[in-house]
Design an enzyme around this catalytic site. Sequence first.
Site, PDB file in Angstrom:
ATOM      1  CG  ASP A   1      -1.893   1.082   1.321  1.00 46.07           C
ATOM      2  OD1 ASP A   1      -1.661   2.130   0.679  1.00 46.07           O
ATOM      3  OD2 ASP A   1      -2.896   0.919   2.033  1.00 46.07           O
ATOM      4  CG  HIS A   2       3.291   3.895  -3.240  1.00 50.24           C
ATOM      5  ND1 HIS A   2       4.262   4.300  -2.358  1.00 50.24           N
ATOM      6  CD2 HIS A   2       3.828   4.054  -4.466  1.00 50.24           C
ATOM      7  CE1 HIS A   2       5.317   4.700  -3.020  1.00 50.24           C
ATOM      8  NE2 HIS A   2       5.083   4.553  -4.308  1.00 50.24           N
TER       9      HIS A   2
END
Length: 299
Positions: free
Chosen positions: A271-272
């Site tokens: 999850d950036h």
Amino acid sequence: MTEIAAAPSVRKRAAEMGIDLEALARRTGRSAFTADDLAPGTQTAAPEAPAPQAQPHTAFWDVDHAAHGPVRTEPLSRVDRAAAANLGAANAMIPQVTHHDRARVDALEELRARAAPEARARGLKLTPLAFHVLALARALAAYPRVNAALSPDGQTLILKDYIHIAIAVDTPQGLMVPVIRNAGDKGLWDIAADIADLATRARDRKLTQKDQGGASITISSLGKSGGTAFTPIVNPPELAILGLSATQTDPLWTGDTFIPAKTLPLSLSYDHRAINGAQAANLTTHLKKLIENPKNLLM
Ligand code: CAO
């Protein structure tokens, strides 16, 4: 009654916040929810909206396939439908990147072969996955920002003092994701026993609520099925998922010659919003070193 697709942790959080997911489904016309949907204000302020007859994008699927040739239909299982809803929501809502690497596993395979008699004596099958889970637990301990979750409003990182690792299990009913609790405190044999127990109970439909939810990361091992790399989808509220493809023999440059080396492809999707590229690369490099030096894992 609407069938709600939400992870156990999302249901628990909703209950704690006094949010009725059924009512939320009626209000929003959706049936799948992630932690982000529980952010303060997002649901309580939602206007009463009529449930749409069909989402605009569903028009793409509204095709008369029988007009093109004979067809048969097969309803998706309940597990498959829940997974489809969660995967669709996760893919739409989480900016995800997949980082790829390869770990040399000659030493691991030698160690595993040497440990086979002890595994038999213990009544266990020691697959490479037990080493991978152990290595990932150690890597998460070294990179605690990945052993975390985002708060529903996306403003706070919740760092966990426990390391729970989920494993994707392919079952006749669909994909199940039971969790190895406290993998960070366990040794190789306990992890191997947990994998065998959880995989067996998942396939026998004997998992309970307590076997699921609460992990920071999932391992999706497709090694037995083949492949050189893939891009697994993060299972929220987890922050990452590690995909493992099939071990293969590659040429390895030693500095003056090529030698054959067994390598394991690693694919870490993350999850950036919470993890940046350098953190993901550092974690993966650390994991690779742990897998390549498995004796250190056993100390
Ligand atoms: N490369 C090559 N072979 C591998 C491997 C790899 N990376 N990892 C495992 N294997 C081999 C083992 O050596 C073993 O071979 P033998 O049977 O010849 O000894 C065999 O695969 C073991 O496979 P397994 O499935 O019995 O056990 P496991 O511990 O590797 O995996 C489990 C357990 C539950 C993760 C697995 O059975 C499973 O369900 N995987 C599917 C996961 C999945 O569907 N992911 C996709 C989710 S997202 O769409």
